[in-house]
Design an enzyme around this catalytic site. Sequence first.
Site, PDB file in Angstrom:
ATOM      1  N   HIS C  14     -17.885  43.916 -26.672  1.00 35.93           N
ATOM      2  CA  HIS C  14     -17.597  45.344 -26.811  1.00 35.93           C
ATOM      3  C   HIS C  14     -18.349  46.138 -25.747  1.00 35.93           C
ATOM      4  O   HIS C  14     -19.054  45.589 -24.899  1.00 35.93           O
ATOM      5  CB  HIS C  14     -17.923  45.866 -28.217  1.00 35.93           C
ATOM      6  CG  HIS C  14     -19.363  46.174 -28.463  1.00 35.93           C
ATOM      7  ND1 HIS C  14     -19.765  47.216 -29.276  1.00 35.93           N
ATOM      8  CD2 HIS C  14     -20.499  45.593 -28.015  1.00 35.93           C
ATOM      9  CE1 HIS C  14     -21.080  47.244 -29.325  1.00 35.93           C
ATOM     10  NE2 HIS C  14     -21.553  46.281 -28.575  1.00 35.93           N
ATOM     11  N   CYS C  33     -25.828  49.405 -23.344  1.00 40.10           N
ATOM     12  CA  CYS C  33     -24.636  49.099 -24.157  1.00 40.10           C
ATOM     13  C   CYS C  33     -23.361  49.639 -23.528  1.00 40.10           C
ATOM     14  O   CYS C  33     -22.262  49.329 -23.984  1.00 40.10           O
ATOM     15  CB  CYS C  33     -24.771  49.682 -25.562  1.00 40.10           C
ATOM     16  SG  CYS C  33     -26.162  48.991 -26.466  1.00 40.10           S
ATOM     17  N   HIS C  39     -20.509  43.421 -22.942  1.00 37.65           N
ATOM     18  CA  HIS C  39     -21.493  42.461 -23.453  1.00 37.65           C
ATOM     19  C   HIS C  39     -20.982  42.082 -24.851  1.00 37.65           C
ATOM     20  O   HIS C  39     -19.890  42.523 -25.232  1.00 37.65           O
ATOM     21  CB  HIS C  39     -22.905  43.056 -23.492  1.00 37.65           C
ATOM     22  CG  HIS C  39     -23.068  44.155 -24.491  1.00 37.65           C
ATOM     23  ND1 HIS C  39     -22.589  45.438 -24.284  1.00 37.65           N
ATOM     24  CD2 HIS C  39     -23.614  44.167 -25.730  1.00 37.65           C
ATOM     25  CE1 HIS C  39     -22.852  46.186 -25.339  1.00 37.65           C
ATOM     26  NE2 HIS C  39     -23.465  45.441 -26.240  1.00 37.65           N
ATOM     27  N   HIS C  41     -21.794  40.159 -29.098  1.00 42.22           N
ATOM     28  CA  HIS C  41     -22.713  39.851 -30.198  1.00 42.22           C
ATOM     29  C   HIS C  41     -22.141  38.777 -31.114  1.00 42.22           C
ATOM     30  O   HIS C  41     -20.922  38.615 -31.213  1.00 42.22           O
ATOM     31  CB  HIS C  41     -22.964  41.107 -31.052  1.00 42.22           C
ATOM     32  CG  HIS C  41     -23.631  42.227 -30.312  1.00 42.22           C
ATOM     33  ND1 HIS C  41     -24.948  42.178 -29.939  1.00 42.22           N
ATOM     34  CD2 HIS C  41     -23.162  43.410 -29.843  1.00 42.22           C
ATOM     35  CE1 HIS C  41     -25.253  43.294 -29.288  1.00 42.22           C
ATOM     36  NE2 HIS C  41     -24.196  44.056 -29.209  1.00 42.22           N
ATOM     37  N   ASP C  79     -12.713  37.988 -34.214  1.00 39.16           N
ATOM     38  CA  ASP C  79     -13.473  36.844 -33.698  1.00 39.16           C
ATOM     39  C   ASP C  79     -12.964  36.413 -32.326  1.00 39.16           C
ATOM     40  O   ASP C  79     -11.768  36.160 -32.144  1.00 39.16           O
ATOM     41  CB  ASP C  79     -13.372  35.666 -34.684  1.00 39.16           C
ATOM     42  CG  ASP C  79     -14.318  34.553 -34.287  1.00 39.16           C
ATOM     43  OD1 ASP C  79     -15.441  34.846 -33.816  1.00 39.16           O
ATOM     44  OD2 ASP C  79     -13.932  33.377 -34.433  1.00 39.16           O
ATOM     45  N   HIS C  80     -13.903  36.317 -31.375  1.00 40.63           N
ATOM     46  CA  HIS C  80     -13.576  35.941 -29.994  1.00 40.63           C
ATOM     47  C   HIS C  80     -12.608  36.936 -29.354  1.00 40.63           C
ATOM     48  O   HIS C  80     -11.783  36.570 -28.525  1.00 40.63           O
ATOM     49  CB  HIS C  80     -13.058  34.495 -29.908  1.00 40.63           C
ATOM     50  CG  HIS C  80     -14.167  33.494 -30.039  1.00 40.63           C
ATOM     51  ND1 HIS C  80     -14.765  33.239 -31.240  1.00 40.63           N
ATOM     52  CD2 HIS C  80     -14.809  32.725 -29.126  1.00 40.63           C
ATOM     53  CE1 HIS C  80     -15.724  32.327 -31.061  1.00 40.63           C
ATOM     54  NE2 HIS C  80     -15.779  32.005 -29.794  1.00 40.63           N
ATOM     55  N   GLU C 126     -25.318  43.720 -36.306  1.00 43.81           N
ATOM     56  CA  GLU C 126     -24.950  43.538 -34.886  1.00 43.81           C
ATOM     57  C   GLU C 126     -25.937  42.590 -34.226  1.00 43.81           C
ATOM     58  O   GLU C 126     -25.569  41.725 -33.438  1.00 43.81           O
ATOM     59  CB  GLU C 126     -24.980  44.895 -34.185  1.00 43.81           C
ATOM     60  CG  GLU C 126     -24.431  44.860 -32.797  1.00 43.81           C
ATOM     61  CD  GLU C 126     -24.673  46.161 -32.061  1.00 43.81           C
ATOM     62  OE1 GLU C 126     -23.690  46.829 -31.708  1.00 43.81           O
ATOM     63  OE2 GLU C 126     -25.847  46.526 -31.822  1.00 43.81           O
TER      64      GLU C 126
END
Lengths: 138, 138, 138, 138, 138, 138
Positions: C14, C33, C39, C41, C79-80, C126
């Site tokens: 994100h 960020c 980047h 998480h 996810d991913h 996060e």
Amino acid sequence: MVYITRKEHFNSAHRLFRPEYSDEENLRVFGKCSNPLWHGHNYVLMVTVKGEPDPETGFVMDLKVLSRLIDDNVLQKLDHKNINLEVDFMMGKLASTENLAIGIWDALEPKVKLQGSCLHSIRLEETENNIVEYFGNK
Amino acid sequence: MVYITRKEHFNSAHRLFRPEYSDEENLRVFGKCSNPLWHGHNYVLMVTVKGEPDPETGFVMDLKVLSRLIDDNVLQKLDHKNINLEVDFMMGKLASTENLAIGIWDALEPKVKLQGSCLHSIRLEETENNIVEYFGNK
Amino acid sequence: MVYITRKEHFNSAHRLFRPEYSDEENLRVFGKCSNPLWHGHNYVLMVTVKGEPDPETGFVMDLKVLSRLIDDNVLQKLDHKNINLEVDFMMGKLASTENLAIGIWDALEPKVKLQGSCLHSIRLEETENNIVEYFGNK
Amino acid sequence: MVYITRKEHFNSAHRLFRPEYSDEENLRVFGKCSNPLWHGHNYVLMVTVKGEPDPETGFVMDLKVLSRLIDDNVLQKLDHKNINLEVDFMMGKLASTENLAIGIWDALEPKVKLQGSCLHSIRLEETENNIVEYFGNK
Amino acid sequence: MVYITRKEHFNSAHRLFRPEYSDEENLRVFGKCSNPLWHGHNYVLMVTVKGEPDPETGFVMDLKVLSRLIDDNVLQKLDHKNINLEVDFMMGKLASTENLAIGIWDALEPKVKLQGSCLHSIRLEETENNIVEYFGNK
Amino acid sequence: MVYITRKEHFNSAHRLFRPEYSDEENLRVFGKCSNPLWHGHNYVLMVTVKGEPDPETGFVMDLKVLSRLIDDNVLQKLDHKNINLEVDFMMGKLASTENLAIGIWDALEPKVKLQGSCLHSIRLEETENNIVEYFGNK
């Protein structure tokens, strides 16, 4: 009002099933948790008590006392035991994490009250991913 | 040489005992772990494979493949099972964490080798506080 | 009333930024960020449902059903994935942990209700140090 | 309403005792925690703030700002310090986890309010097994 | 050869300093760890023993015996104590995690050998982020 | 010989793919990790250095110095970055955890040696379940 929590552990065997169901019905409803030859867990138990800190000790409740109450009334009955077959407060009940958390509350609440303290919640982790919390009958 | 580890979980029942001992002898030697009505654990399993990263994929071994091998050869046999009564590679053995780690190595090592990879170690955590590691017969 | 929680994980990319800001403004407001090259998480998601245990099963809600609802309505989308570019319920929103927790609630709450159950909270971590909890619009 | 939590750590020495007690009395009431030569802990602190996410930033409160407030008003005073002898807001108080959580709330709450935000709770873990939570004077 | 590990915890106060240094020199070399009024930690200790599993018990070493050895020879001396002032095997030594791990090895190794077992390593975590491991004088 | 470990964290985006493959081929080989719009992780990095404790300080290596080396040479380059597009030592390489661990070793080893210390291993956790360890080119 301050909330203090004591974390404890116990390791037990159990099985999810209804005796009036066939093995196939139990498997359909409860999945692999219904294995008639048992499986088990490392349960994590978190007991929370609430109150005002005592001006003399700074404690809501002496955690050594709380830990002993948990040991006498919960861990001695559950640790290295079969929840379905050996735990007095679980007799005749489905050994789900929900019912076990309620059973632990009912076993512990009067003992905590006898000490002049107030039980706030029972948190029970069956696995890292499956967690139940119970705040009493309200 | 690079070492890659896949962490998995399984929940089983077991009992530590020797059938030729009386219940009293088993209790003396194995303590509460000898309970004839079983107890159980959330086992944590860490499987480590070693090798050179493949220049085409950057992988020592595809962790999806390793995870499937572990599932087929270990988890399917152990998860939600009774280690003493239901696990082929533990038949006739004491269900100690040491013997279970060796049994998992023996079940998994030939399958990892068939993939052209090299098993390095089996780490098995019975509880957060009791851990066994095995590097094969050497 | 008993509260049950299912813990799940997803890994996403994100970026925190407002499209009408310059890169410098975004950097000033959102710090590292705001990196335009993204980047990511390992998010930890804890979904809590409340209710009375069913007398037939001992369950507030079958955690296998809850887990499938989370997988279908949340994990498959996140996810991913890139939260800013690929997640339908985050389109046009700032990808903060707060907004993501609200988005997950809104995606999941009607599905839980359809099962006859009651969503209590979404907890989203996060990182180990940055955590958000949302209890719905009240 | 959304709840955001920032987790921080500090390492301190302390002792539980009342100066008007003899060493024997302190030992009887506070056990080994009364050791006159001190002991210490890795405390885990979780600070929760509640509010609506800002439509401009998506944040209930910028966690970098919250982290700085905690550092300036709590960690600088407690980390690698003696709680009984060096912490202004603990002077003359029993250094129990309960009182420390209240002291941290009182030190932090006005600073959070000055930022236009609302402190919800202080959670303080003295050890993995002993945890206190405080929601302010209500 | 199988490796078994027992994990234990203790909480102590300590200080890093050289008595022949001024407070300023100690501060320059040891930073905030040199605070003359002490600080402390929740230490995590992992003791690993290696050997062949006993065919009679399936154990490399009975973990109850190992746990008792650790308690008698290490925890009784360190838990809720001041490492610089009260621990016999740390007298006159810098209370660094490195030296403490070596001291624990030296205190425990002969006792493990007396049981016919072989100590493999001492792992000591001062904090989650600072870890020392020692394998004996080799 | 004593081994000291410093644990650090960074959050990055990445993608597993070969530029000469089609998207379909990348999906077949790398699964959802090949998503062209990226995903990311909270990486956990454990850097281990070995040596004799300095008699003057009790340290194998000052962990504040080690932490600064890691920050300057690894975290500044990786944290809140895109591993494929922004990290000098990963340019032209597959961004697998294996290759990233080797890249971190190569970036850090000469800097640790310049301090007169000896790097022992790089342990990199991409998720809680996927872990890589590298001990240098031997």
